[in-house]
Design a protein around this motif. Structure first.
Motif, short mmCIF file in Angstrom:
data_model
loop_
_atom_site.label_atom_id
_atom_site.label_comp_id
_atom_site.label_asym_id
_atom_site.label_seq_id
_atom_site.Cartn_x
_atom_site.Cartn_y
_atom_site.Cartn_z
N GLY A 174 -5.51 156.40 39.51
CA GLY A 174 -6.05 155.22 38.85
C GLY A 174 -6.76 154.32 39.83
N GLY A 175 -7.36 153.24 39.31
CA GLY A 175 -8.05 152.28 40.17
C GLY A 175 -9.54 152.59 40.28
N TRP A 176 -10.28 151.60 40.78
CA TRP A 176 -11.73 151.76 40.89
C TRP A 176 -12.05 152.70 42.04
N GLN A 177 -13.02 153.55 41.80
CA GLN A 177 -13.39 154.57 42.77
C GLN A 177 -14.90 154.71 42.76
N LYS A 178 -15.50 154.71 43.98
CA LYS A 178 -16.95 154.94 44.05
C LYS A 178 -17.22 156.39 43.74
N VAL A 179 -18.13 156.64 42.75
CA VAL A 179 -18.38 158.04 42.39
C VAL A 179 -19.81 158.48 42.65
N LYS A 180 -20.78 157.54 42.71
CA LYS A 180 -22.18 157.96 42.84
C LYS A 180 -22.99 156.75 43.29
N PRO A 181 -24.00 156.93 44.16
CA PRO A 181 -24.94 155.82 44.42
C PRO A 181 -25.72 155.51 43.15
N ALA A 182 -25.92 154.20 42.85
CA ALA A 182 -26.58 153.81 41.60
C ALA A 182 -27.97 154.42 41.49
N GLY A 183 -28.64 154.62 42.63
CA GLY A 183 -29.98 155.17 42.62
C GLY A 183 -30.05 156.60 42.13
N GLU A 184 -28.92 157.30 42.16
CA GLU A 184 -28.91 158.70 41.74
C GLU A 184 -28.61 158.85 40.25
N CYS A 185 -28.52 157.72 39.55
CA CYS A 185 -28.23 157.79 38.11
C CYS A 185 -29.43 157.27 37.33
N PRO A 186 -30.40 158.15 36.98
CA PRO A 186 -31.61 157.71 36.29
C PRO A 186 -31.35 157.39 34.81
N GLU A 187 -32.26 156.59 34.26
CA GLU A 187 -32.16 156.19 32.85
C GLU A 187 -32.21 157.42 31.93
N GLY A 188 -31.34 157.45 30.94
CA GLY A 188 -31.36 158.52 29.95
C GLY A 188 -30.77 159.83 30.44
N GLN A 189 -30.18 159.82 31.62
CA GLN A 189 -29.58 161.05 32.15
C GLN A 189 -28.08 160.84 32.39
N ALA A 190 -27.34 161.94 32.34
CA ALA A 190 -25.92 161.89 32.70
C ALA A 190 -25.72 162.73 33.95
N VAL A 191 -25.14 162.12 34.99
CA VAL A 191 -24.97 162.82 36.26
C VAL A 191 -23.50 163.18 36.43
N ALA A 192 -23.29 164.40 36.93
CA ALA A 192 -21.90 164.87 37.10
C ALA A 192 -21.32 164.34 38.39
N SER A 193 -20.05 163.95 38.33
CA SER A 193 -19.33 163.54 39.53
C SER A 193 -17.84 163.85 39.32
N VAL A 194 -17.05 163.44 40.29
CA VAL A 194 -15.63 163.76 40.21
C VAL A 194 -14.80 162.51 40.51
N TYR A 195 -13.77 162.28 39.69
CA TYR A 195 -12.86 161.14 39.89
C TYR A 195 -11.45 161.70 40.05
N PHE A 196 -10.91 161.71 41.23
CA PHE A 196 -9.58 162.29 41.52
C PHE A 196 -9.44 163.69 40.94
N GLY A 197 -10.46 164.52 41.16
CA GLY A 197 -10.38 165.89 40.66
C GLY A 197 -10.75 166.04 39.20
N ILE A 198 -10.99 164.92 38.49
CA ILE A 198 -11.41 165.02 37.09
C ILE A 198 -12.93 165.04 37.05
N PRO A 199 -13.53 166.09 36.44
CA PRO A 199 -14.98 166.09 36.31
C PRO A 199 -15.44 165.00 35.34
N ILE A 200 -16.39 164.16 35.76
CA ILE A 200 -16.88 163.09 34.88
C ILE A 200 -18.39 163.15 34.79
N LEU A 201 -18.94 162.44 33.79
CA LEU A 201 -20.38 162.33 33.61
C LEU A 201 -20.74 160.84 33.58
N VAL A 202 -21.68 160.44 34.44
CA VAL A 202 -22.12 159.04 34.47
C VAL A 202 -23.46 158.96 33.75
#
Lengths: 256, 173
Positions: free
Chosen positions: B53-81
């Motif tokens: 739990g808790g806040w975790q940096k997952v991706k630089p904001a510049g790598e998340c373009p409008e209208g797209q979902a970018v894959a990342s990982v939060y404590f081993g959980i695959p997430i989409l930003v």
């Protein structure tokens, strides 16, 4: 002393003479080999018998009469299952020489067994396919026993031990599937353990004891490995012993 | 000393009853201690049961373009930003049906699951398929100093999900 040695030399000479005259006769070589084989076999068997006294029990086991109704193809599936289980134990030990039960290396080590180790593809293939074949032959065996009613008095516990063996085989399949640490094995185990986790009240305890955590990770791989390689083999060998001892004591059921 | 009288019914003397009772009690105590120790040994230690739990940096904001979902990982959980209308949203990419990883379809603006044909809309709500009635689990997401930060939502939001999914979200992976 010298005379005794001379006697022995004479004896060996006479032996050799006999051999050479035998060899000169037509078909003498085969006769000679036959004689030597018979004498040598008797000598070795007597030597063993004097030291281990195993002739009587082995003869009793091997010479047990098999009546006609037992010599039917439908009685062979238990034996096939046993053969396959033996094959699994042997190939399993072979695989254990290279397999690494670590989340980071398990999949790679299996790839190595398949692609690099001499005949690794064969050993792994035998282990893989006979695992599936065991289920088939075991279920045919179970169906035969069920349809012919062979589970009835006094063979109830042959049946019970057989059903326990089926459970153990399922345990082998469930644990072995995860050991490949492939997508298929991993997610299949996730689904199966998800079901176990849904058990009311004690589900989470089952998860913690079986997979060492709430989610399948390294701890789960280690526990499944221990079950697959140490606990279940011991259990299956003990239960097979019980199963066959009961069959030996009670015999196969006579047809109705 | 007077000889102890045998109870003709049970053939037990008081002495014998006491000795047997003491043996049974100490045997039970020993079995309890050893059994309890064994159970404790096979119960995984705390580190294996730690909640994430808790806040975790997952991706630089510049790598998340409008209208797209970018894959990342939060404590081993695959997430989409996902960034929509400038705001970032985050979802667990784990399909609550059977655990496959969903992806983002930018044209249709939904999350299809490749395994059993479930669809979730841009809000993560289930549209069709066997994942019903479960939605994609939303994470809390914010932008700070050019980074996208993600946090596990309050535990109440997890309550509706099946236990395997809950465990995966609470303990990572």
């Amino acid at each position: 002393m010298k005379e005794k040695i001379k006697e022995k030399i004479e004896l060996i000479k006479s032996f050799l003479q006999t051999f050479s005259t035998m060899l000169e006769m037509p078909g003498g070589l085969t006769q000679l080999i036959n004689t030597l084989w018979m004498v040598g076999k008797e000598f070795v068997l007597n030597w063993l018998e004097q030291r281990f006294r195993l002739r009587a029990p082995i003869e009793k086991i091997l010479d047990k009469p098999v009546s006609g109704f037992e010599r039917k193809w439908r009685h062979c599936f238990g034996g096939i299952t046993l053969t396959l289980i033996g094959l699994q134990l042997v190939t399993g030990v072979f695989l254990a020489f290279y397999y690494i039960p670590s989340a980071g290396q398990a999949f790679e080590s299996i790839q190595m067994i398949t692609d690099e180790v001499a005949f690794g593809w064969l050993i792994r293939g035998i282990h893989h396919w006979s695992a599936y074949l065991i289920v088939v032959t075991m279920l045919i065996h179970l169906l035969k026993v069920f349809i012919t009613g062979s589970y009835r008095h006094p063979r109830e516990f042959t049946w019970v031990s057989g059903v326990l063996l089926l459970m153990i085989v399922f345990g082998f399949l469930a644990t072995g599937y995860l050991l490949t640490w492939s997508q298929q094995g991993y997610w299949a185990s996730r689904v199966a353990m998800g079901l176990a986790g849904e058990v009311p009240v004690v589900g989470w305890i089952i998860l913690l004891f079986v997979q060492g955590g709430y989610v399948i990770k390294q701890a789960a791989l280690t526990r499944f490995f221990v079950a697959h390689v140490f606990l279940l083999p011991v259990a299956i060998i003990v239960l097979l012993g019980v199963h066959f001892a009961l069959i030996r004591r009670l015999g196969i059921q006579k047809p109705l | 000393m007077e000889k102890e009288e045998l109870d003709p019914e049970t053939k037990y003397t008081r002495r014998r009853f006491f000795v047997l009772g003491a043996m049974a009690a100490s045997g039970a105590a020993l079995a309890g201690i050893v059994g309890g120790g064994l159970l404790a040994y096979f119960f995984p230690p705390k580190r294996f049961r730690k909640k994430i739990g808790g806040w975790q940096k997952v991706k630089p904001a510049g790598e998340c373009p409008e209208g797209q979902a970018v894959a990342s990982v939060y404590f081993g959980i695959p997430i989409l930003v996902l960034r929509e209308g400038g705001k970032v949203k985050a979802f667990s990419a784990v399909c609550p049906h059977l655990g496959c990883i969903v992806k983002w379809d930018a044209e249709r603006k939904n999350f299809p699951c490749p395994c059993h044909d479930s669809f979730f809309n841009a809000q993560g709500l289930v549209q069709k398929g066997p994942a019903r009635p479960y939605n994609l689990m939303p994470f809390e997401a914010k932008e700070e100093e050019g980074m996208v930060l993600v946090s596990l939502p309050a535990p109440e939001k997890l309550k509706a999900y099946p236990s395997w999914f809950r465990f995966a979200m609470q303990y990572g992976g």
